[in-house]
Design a protein around this motif. Sequence first.
Motif, PDB file in Angstrom:
ATOM      1  N   ARG A  12      -4.817   6.147  -1.242  1.00 37.64           N
ATOM      2  CA  ARG A  12      -5.738   5.187  -2.115  1.00 37.64           C
ATOM      3  C   ARG A  12      -4.909   4.501  -3.199  1.00 37.64           C
ATOM      4  O   ARG A  12      -5.349   4.623  -4.335  1.00 37.64           O
ATOM      5  CB  ARG A  12      -7.073   5.980  -2.654  1.00 37.64           C
ATOM      6  CG  ARG A  12      -8.173   5.065  -2.590  1.00 37.64           C
ATOM      7  CD  ARG A  12      -9.319   6.160  -2.884  1.00 37.64           C
ATOM      8  NE  ARG A  12     -10.660   5.489  -3.490  1.00 37.64           N
ATOM      9  CZ  ARG A  12     -10.578   5.051  -4.828  1.00 37.64           C
ATOM     10  NH1 ARG A  12      -9.581   5.297  -5.783  1.00 37.64           N
ATOM     11  NH2 ARG A  12     -11.691   4.165  -5.330  1.00 37.64           N
ATOM     12  N   SER A  50     -13.094   4.481   3.733  1.00 40.56           N
ATOM     13  CA  SER A  50     -12.509   3.359   4.510  1.00 40.56           C
ATOM     14  C   SER A  50     -12.808   1.923   3.913  1.00 40.56           C
ATOM     15  O   SER A  50     -13.715   2.081   2.975  1.00 40.56           O
ATOM     16  CB  SER A  50     -12.917   3.124   5.969  1.00 40.56           C
ATOM     17  OG  SER A  50     -14.122   3.053   6.053  1.00 40.56           O
ATOM     18  N   SER A  51     -12.476   0.889   4.404  1.00 39.27           N
ATOM     19  CA  SER A  51     -12.976  -0.307   3.864  1.00 39.27           C
ATOM     20  C   SER A  51     -14.181  -0.794   4.873  1.00 39.27           C
ATOM     21  O   SER A  51     -14.026  -0.438   6.093  1.00 39.27           O
ATOM     22  CB  SER A  51     -11.805  -1.415   3.831  1.00 39.27           C
ATOM     23  OG  SER A  51     -12.084  -2.961   3.739  1.00 39.27           O
ATOM     24  N   GLY A  75      -6.319   3.284   2.114  1.00 38.35           N
ATOM     25  CA  GLY A  75      -7.833   3.002   1.843  1.00 38.35           C
ATOM     26  C   GLY A  75      -8.481   4.708   1.745  1.00 38.35           C
ATOM     27  O   GLY A  75      -9.530   5.040   1.412  1.00 38.35           O
ATOM     28  N   PRO A  91     -11.788  -6.928  -5.668  1.00 31.57           N
ATOM     29  CA  PRO A  91     -11.835  -5.872  -4.680  1.00 31.57           C
ATOM     30  C   PRO A  91     -10.673  -5.971  -3.437  1.00 31.57           C
ATOM     31  O   PRO A  91     -10.845  -5.885  -2.394  1.00 31.57           O
ATOM     32  CB  PRO A  91     -13.288  -6.053  -3.882  1.00 31.57           C
ATOM     33  CG  PRO A  91     -13.539  -7.640  -4.048  1.00 31.57           C
ATOM     34  CD  PRO A  91     -13.167  -8.032  -5.512  1.00 31.57           C
ATOM     35  N   GLU A 101     -15.545  -0.272  -0.637  1.00 28.18           N
ATOM     36  CA  GLU A 101     -14.962   0.784  -0.149  1.00 28.18           C
ATOM     37  C   GLU A 101     -16.199   1.536   0.148  1.00 28.18           C
ATOM     38  O   GLU A 101     -17.256   1.735  -0.231  1.00 28.18           O
ATOM     39  CB  GLU A 101     -14.521   1.805  -1.101  1.00 28.18           C
ATOM     40  CG  GLU A 101     -13.951   3.230  -0.717  1.00 28.18           C
ATOM     41  CD  GLU A 101     -13.570   4.003  -2.005  1.00 28.18           C
ATOM     42  OE1 GLU A 101     -12.750   5.073  -1.739  1.00 28.18           O
ATOM     43  OE2 GLU A 101     -13.676   3.516  -3.219  1.00 28.18           O
ATOM     44  N   TRP A 115      -9.214  -3.783  -0.675  1.00 28.56           N
ATOM     45  CA  TRP A 115     -10.038  -3.343   0.328  1.00 28.56           C
ATOM     46  C   TRP A 115     -10.060  -4.551   1.293  1.00 28.56           C
ATOM     47  O   TRP A 115     -11.118  -4.465   2.299  1.00 28.56           O
ATOM     48  CB  TRP A 115     -11.574  -2.903  -0.325  1.00 28.56           C
ATOM     49  CG  TRP A 115     -11.578  -1.900  -1.171  1.00 28.56           C
ATOM     50  CD1 TRP A 115     -11.557  -1.616  -2.473  1.00 28.56           C
ATOM     51  CD2 TRP A 115     -11.184  -0.508  -0.759  1.00 28.56           C
ATOM     52  NE1 TRP A 115     -11.457  -0.378  -2.932  1.00 28.56           N
ATOM     53  CE2 TRP A 115     -11.192   0.645  -1.943  1.00 28.56           C
ATOM     54  CE3 TRP A 115     -11.013   0.214   0.567  1.00 28.56           C
ATOM     55  CZ2 TRP A 115     -10.957   1.625  -2.092  1.00 28.56           C
ATOM     56  CZ3 TRP A 115     -10.830   1.443   0.418  1.00 28.56           C
ATOM     57  CH2 TRP A 115     -10.661   2.332  -0.521  1.00 28.56           C
ATOM     58  N   ARG A 116      -9.524  -5.671   1.323  1.00 28.99           N
ATOM     59  CA  ARG A 116      -9.598  -6.664   2.198  1.00 28.99           C
ATOM     60  C   ARG A 116      -8.592  -6.434   3.391  1.00 28.99           C
ATOM     61  O   ARG A 116      -7.561  -7.087   3.631  1.00 28.99           O
ATOM     62  CB  ARG A 116      -9.396  -8.113   1.566  1.00 28.99           C
ATOM     63  CG  ARG A 116     -10.404  -8.286   0.540  1.00 28.99           C
ATOM     64  CD  ARG A 116     -10.422  -9.848   0.242  1.00 28.99           C
ATOM     65  NE  ARG A 116     -11.215 -10.355  -0.889  1.00 28.99           N
ATOM     66  CZ  ARG A 116     -12.531 -10.345  -0.668  1.00 28.99           C
ATOM     67  NH1 ARG A 116     -12.821 -10.613   0.495  1.00 28.99           N
ATOM     68  NH2 ARG A 116     -13.071 -10.920  -1.789  1.00 28.99           N
ATOM     69  N   PRO A 158      -7.673   0.122  -6.503  1.00 22.16           N
ATOM     70  CA  PRO A 158      -9.051   0.269  -5.574  1.00 22.16           C
ATOM     71  C   PRO A 158     -10.285   0.363  -6.281  1.00 22.16           C
ATOM     72  O   PRO A 158     -11.187   0.453  -5.698  1.00 22.16           O
ATOM     73  CB  PRO A 158      -8.501   1.410  -4.868  1.00 22.16           C
ATOM     74  CG  PRO A 158      -7.474   2.185  -5.791  1.00 22.16           C
ATOM     75  CD  PRO A 158      -6.847   1.124  -6.505  1.00 22.16           C
ATOM     76  N   TYR A 191       0.889  -1.158   0.056  1.00 23.25           N
ATOM     77  CA  TYR A 191      -0.042   0.134   0.067  1.00 23.25           C
ATOM     78  C   TYR A 191       0.852   1.076  -0.074  1.00 23.25           C
ATOM     79  O   TYR A 191       1.813   1.472   0.825  1.00 23.25           O
ATOM     80  CB  TYR A 191      -0.935  -0.156   1.227  1.00 23.25           C
ATOM     81  CG  TYR A 191      -2.149  -0.869   1.128  1.00 23.25           C
ATOM     82  CD1 TYR A 191      -3.238  -0.550   0.826  1.00 23.25           C
ATOM     83  CD2 TYR A 191      -1.984  -2.214   1.611  1.00 23.25           C
ATOM     84  CE1 TYR A 191      -4.246  -1.470   0.289  1.00 23.25           C
ATOM     85  CE2 TYR A 191      -2.981  -3.189   1.181  1.00 23.25           C
ATOM     86  CZ  TYR A 191      -4.068  -2.816   0.718  1.00 23.25           C
ATOM     87  OH  TYR A 191      -5.148  -3.633   0.569  1.00 23.25           O
TER      88      TYR A 191
END
Length: 420
Positions: free
Chosen positions: A140, A304-305, A135, A153, A250, A156-157, A147, A71
Motif C-alpha cells: 500500500r 483492493s481498488s 493496494g 485518489p 479503496e 487507486w486507479r 493511498p 508502486y
Amino acid sequence: MLRLLLLVGSMAAALAGRSPHADFIDQLVASAPSARYSNNIIEDALLDVPGLVAKYGYPIESHEVTTSDGYILTMHRIPHGRDQNNRPDPNKPVVFLMHGMLSSSADYLVLGPGNALGYVLAEEGYDVWLGNARGNFYSRRHTNLNPDSWMNPAFWRFSWDEIGNHDLPAFLDYIERHTGQKKLHYIGHSQGGTSFLVLNSLRPEYNAKFISFHGMAPAAFFKHNTHMITSLAPHIDLIEPAAFAIGRAEVFGNREFIEWFNMNMCAESSIFAPVCSAIWVSTTSDYFNTTMIPLFLGHSPAGSSIRQLSHYAQSINHHTFRRFDHNPVTNLITYGRRTPPDYDLSKVTAPAYIHYAVNDLMTNFRDVEILIEKLPNVKVAHLVDSPVFDHLDFVWGSGVKARLYDKMIGLMKEAERNAL
C-alpha cells in the motif's frame, strides 16, 4: 537445525507486526472472552505474515519491489522447509504464489503447517515466494502517490490489468535476479490466475519463464455465472465514479470501511446487498472450518481498488475477457481504439494446469471450461473430485491438501522432469 529455527522463529514472532484487522480481533476477544476459539487461533489472527511464519519455526524474508509505474510492493519468501528440505539450496525449484482479489499472501499460510500451501511447498523442497498485489495491506505504498488521500485518489486507479502488466513482471524479474533461476512455477487463485493471463497475453515473452502455471479457479469469463454478486454488475458505471468522488476508491482495506459499508450499504433495499450476502455464501461450504473464522477475519479482506471489482463487472456485463473500459476518449489514447481489446489468450502458451470445481459460485465451472478451450497449451484440466468444494476452499478449505495440493505438487514435479 530445527531447534535453531524454532528459536529464531520465536524471537521473530515476538517482534512481529499486527495483521490487517488485529484491532477488530482484539475487540472480538474482549466482547466474547469465553468463546470457543482457541488461544492459538487468536494469536495467529493477530500476527502479520512474517510473524505468523516465524511463529511456526519457518524461515521468512520480506522483499520490496518497485514497479515501472511506482508502486512499492512486498513479497514474502519461505526459502526452505522446517522439518524436511530444511537447508538453503540455490538450486531449489522456485514457485511463485499469487492471491485472489481482496486477499494477500496470508491466504497461502493461514491453514498452518501441514495444510497451508506455502508450508507444504517449502517442505516439498521448493523456494516459495508469495506476492502481494498493489493496494493490499502489504503493498500500500507508492513513490509519489498517497493511498490515504481522498482528495487525489490516483493511487487507486488500477485494476487487475495493471497487476498483470506491471506487478507480476516486477515480481518475476526480481525473483530471477535474486535466485538466478530462469524458470519457475506459478500458482494463482482466482484473480491470481486472471493476472497471469493478463501478463502472458500482453507480454508473451514471459511465457518462456514458466515451468508450469497452476490456475485454481482462474477468473476470466462469466457467461454462466449466477452468483448473487452479478446483480451488482449493471450498476458499475455509476458505482465506480461515485466511489472515487466520495473518497472510497479503496474497498475493504480497513475495518472502518467494512463497518461503514455494512451500516450504509447492506440494507435489504441497497444495490450492494448482494455483495454482503455473497461474502457469507462464499464461506459456508462443507470444507469451511468455522472455528477458524477469527483467523480468516484477522487477515482478510486485505483491501483492493474499486476498479478491480469494476473490471470484473465489465466482464460480466459484456461476456468477454478484455481490457478495462475507461471511456471512448481514454480508450482511444490508451489502446488506439474507442473500445478495449480482448486479451489474446492464444498468446498464453505457458504449460497450463487448471483446477476448478462444480460448486464454485464465484467462478462457474462452465466458464472455466470456456477458458480451457481458449488456452493453447493446457496440460491438465482438473475438476476437483467433490460436489461441494467451493471458491474459497482452494485456499481455506479443511482437507484441501489431500483434495488438491498433493495432486498439484505431483503435476509440478512431472512438469520439472518434462522441462529437462
